[in-house]
Design a protein around this motif. Structure first.
Motif, PDB file in Angstrom:
ATOM      1  N   SER A   3     -33.368  16.589 -45.225  1.00  0.00           N
ATOM      2  CA  SER A   3     -32.009  16.996 -45.610  1.00  0.00           C
ATOM      3  C   SER A   3     -31.461  16.113 -46.717  1.00  0.00           C
ATOM      4  O   SER A   3     -30.804  16.596 -47.645  1.00  0.00           O
ATOM      5  N   PRO A  31     -37.032  18.457 -33.885  1.00  0.00           N
ATOM      6  CA  PRO A  31     -37.784  17.323 -34.438  1.00  0.00           C
ATOM      7  C   PRO A  31     -39.250  17.689 -34.666  1.00  0.00           C
ATOM      8  O   PRO A  31     -39.788  18.563 -33.994  1.00  0.00           O
ATOM      9  N   GLY A  32     -39.854  17.017 -35.625  1.00  0.00           N
ATOM     10  CA  GLY A  32     -41.269  17.258 -35.890  1.00  0.00           C
ATOM     11  C   GLY A  32     -41.510  18.345 -36.918  1.00  0.00           C
ATOM     12  O   GLY A  32     -42.603  18.888 -37.021  1.00  0.00           O
ATOM     13  N   LYS A  33     -40.475  18.677 -37.705  1.00  0.00           N
ATOM     14  CA  LYS A  33     -40.611  19.762 -38.683  1.00  0.00           C
ATOM     15  C   LYS A  33     -41.616  19.396 -39.783  1.00  0.00           C
ATOM     16  O   LYS A  33     -42.521  20.165 -40.084  1.00  0.00           O
ATOM     17  N   LYS A  70     -20.908  12.127 -39.093  1.00  0.00           N
ATOM     18  CA  LYS A  70     -20.737  12.341 -37.645  1.00  0.00           C
ATOM     19  C   LYS A  70     -19.904  11.256 -36.973  1.00  0.00           C
ATOM     20  O   LYS A  70     -19.626  11.345 -35.768  1.00  0.00           O
ATOM     21  N   GLY A  76     -33.141  12.963 -40.593  1.00  0.00           N
ATOM     22  CA  GLY A  76     -32.497  13.591 -41.751  1.00  0.00           C
ATOM     23  C   GLY A  76     -33.179  13.303 -43.080  1.00  0.00           C
ATOM     24  O   GLY A  76     -32.547  13.377 -44.135  1.00  0.00           O
TER      25      GLY A  76
HETATM   26  P1  GTP Z   1     -38.649  15.702 -39.285  1.00  0.00           P
HETATM   27  O1  GTP Z   1     -39.168  16.409 -40.490  1.00  0.00           O
HETATM   28  O2  GTP Z   1     -38.773  16.505 -38.045  1.00  0.00           O
HETATM   29  O3  GTP Z   1     -39.185  14.338 -39.136  1.00  0.00           O
HETATM   30  O4  GTP Z   1     -37.036  15.537 -39.462  1.00  0.00           O
HETATM   31  P2  GTP Z   1     -36.184  15.057 -40.711  1.00  0.00           P
HETATM   32  O5  GTP Z   1     -35.982  13.591 -40.625  1.00  0.00           O
HETATM   33  O6  GTP Z   1     -36.749  15.564 -41.986  1.00  0.00           O
HETATM   34  O7  GTP Z   1     -34.769  15.720 -40.428  1.00  0.00           O
HETATM   35  P3  GTP Z   1     -34.123  17.038 -41.074  1.00  0.00           P
HETATM   36  O8  GTP Z   1     -33.705  16.766 -42.477  1.00  0.00           O
HETATM   37  O9  GTP Z   1     -34.999  18.208 -40.833  1.00  0.00           O
HETATM   38  O10 GTP Z   1     -32.768  17.150 -40.235  1.00  0.00           O
HETATM   39  C1  GTP Z   1     -32.768  17.220 -38.838  1.00  0.00           C
HETATM   40  C2  GTP Z   1     -31.449  17.797 -38.339  1.00  0.00           C
HETATM   41  O11 GTP Z   1     -30.373  16.900 -38.647  1.00  0.00           O
HETATM   42  C3  GTP Z   1     -31.070  19.122 -39.004  1.00  0.00           C
HETATM   43  O12 GTP Z   1     -30.482  19.942 -38.021  1.00  0.00           O
HETATM   44  C4  GTP Z   1     -30.072  18.736 -40.068  1.00  0.00           C
HETATM   45  O13 GTP Z   1     -29.151  19.750 -40.383  1.00  0.00           O
HETATM   46  C5  GTP Z   1     -29.367  17.561 -39.408  1.00  0.00           C
HETATM   47  N1  GTP Z   1     -28.860  16.620 -40.428  1.00  0.00           N
HETATM   48  C6  GTP Z   1     -29.585  15.981 -41.365  1.00  0.00           C
HETATM   49  N2  GTP Z   1     -28.814  15.194 -42.129  1.00  0.00           N
HETATM   50  C7  GTP Z   1     -27.552  15.350 -41.673  1.00  0.00           C
HETATM   51  C8  GTP Z   1     -26.281  14.788 -42.067  1.00  0.00           C
HETATM   52  O14 GTP Z   1     -26.130  13.986 -43.002  1.00  0.00           O
HETATM   53  N3  GTP Z   1     -25.200  15.164 -41.325  1.00  0.00           N
HETATM   54  C9  GTP Z   1     -25.294  16.034 -40.286  1.00  0.00           C
HETATM   55  N4  GTP Z   1     -24.170  16.327 -39.616  1.00  0.00           N
HETATM   56  N5  GTP Z   1     -26.459  16.580 -39.899  1.00  0.00           N
HETATM   57  C10 GTP Z   1     -27.572  16.245 -40.575  1.00  0.00           C
END
Ligand code: GTP
Ligand code: MG
Length: 207
Positions: A38, A56-58, A146, A35
């Motif tokens: 996000s 994952p891996g975005k 969650k 996350g």
């Molecule tokens: P990579 O870039 O792949 O390393 O991932 P990241 O760590 O940047 O995660 P990203 O923010 O893309 O979120 C991954 C998934 O988790 C997405 O589907 C988001 O909507 C979900 N997500 C992120 N933060 C939260 C949160 O606080 N609550 C919930 N319920 N979902 C979340």
């Protein structure tokens, strides 16, 4: 801290390509899908400043944002994503470790961990390595929405206890939810306070 301005600057495939290290920098790191992107968006009150994905891996590059025309916020690729090839995983690891060790203006790393899970070896080992490399870091628990509040606190306590087996002092810890916009302000206050300490101590990165 009030966010007046959040601007995407650049994506870089290695630390040498990152924007000039002339401002204080704070970076988000952690397992893929935890996350990071996000939470950056939630903190900046911006829906898609940083690109997010359910897969994952975005985030595959080092992404720099300039905040309030003053400091850099950095979104890094995740580590430990099992579904990419070994070679690619190694490349990401190299990208991350080289960035962390060579980015002279990096003030603090925020290591994000999913609050739903028990302490993971990969995160603990990464933090151990940060300690050995003398890189300042904080722990940011994500996705607190969650779980019930009780279970969030329980898991944080388990985490603290686990870290105390390895560390004398615990790093700063934050509980956040990008979904419910919880905890981002605390992270921003921490960055704000740190920036003020840098100013007070006349630490500058612009020569
Ligand atoms: P990579 O870039 O792949 O390393 O991932 P990241 O760590 O940047 O995660 P990203 O923010 O893309 O979120 C991954 C998934 O988790 C997405 O589907 C988001 O909507 C979900 N997500 C992120 N933060 C939260 C949160 O606080 N609550 C919930 N319920 N979902 C979340
Ligand atoms: Mg991301």
């Amino acid at each position: 801290m009030i966010i007046k301005n959040a601007e995407f600057l650049k994506s870089s495939s290695k630390w040498q390509e990152c924007p000039e290290p002339k401002r204080a920098e704070y970076a988000f790191i952690g397992r893929s899908n935890v996350g990071k992107s996000s939470l950056i968006n939630a903190m900046m009150n911006h829906k898609d400043l940083a690109k997010t994905s359910q897969t994952p891996g975005k985030t595959q590059l080092i992404n720099h944002f300039l905040i309030n025309e003053q400091w850099y916020l950095t979104d890094l690729p995740g580590y430990g994503y099992a579904k990419v090839s070994k070679v690619k995983r190694k490349d990401f690891e190299k990208l991350i470790t080289n960035y962390v060790l060579n980015r002279v203006n990096l003030v603090n790393l925020f290591v994000l961990v999913d609050v739903r899970h028990a302490p993971q070896k990969i995160d603990l080992e990464f933090m151990q390595w940060l300690g050995e490399s003398q890189i300042p870091f904080s722990v940011v628990f994500t996705k607190a929405d969650k779980l019930s509040a009780g279970n969030v606190n329980k898991n944080v306590e388990v985490y603290r206890a686990k870290m105390l087996e390895l560390w004398e002092d615990l790093p700063h810890m934050f509980i956040t939810s990008a979904e419910k916009k919880i905890g981002g302000d605390e992270v921003l206050s921490y960055i704000d306070q740190t920036n003020q300490i840098l100013v007070k101590n006349k630490v500058r990165f612009d020569g």
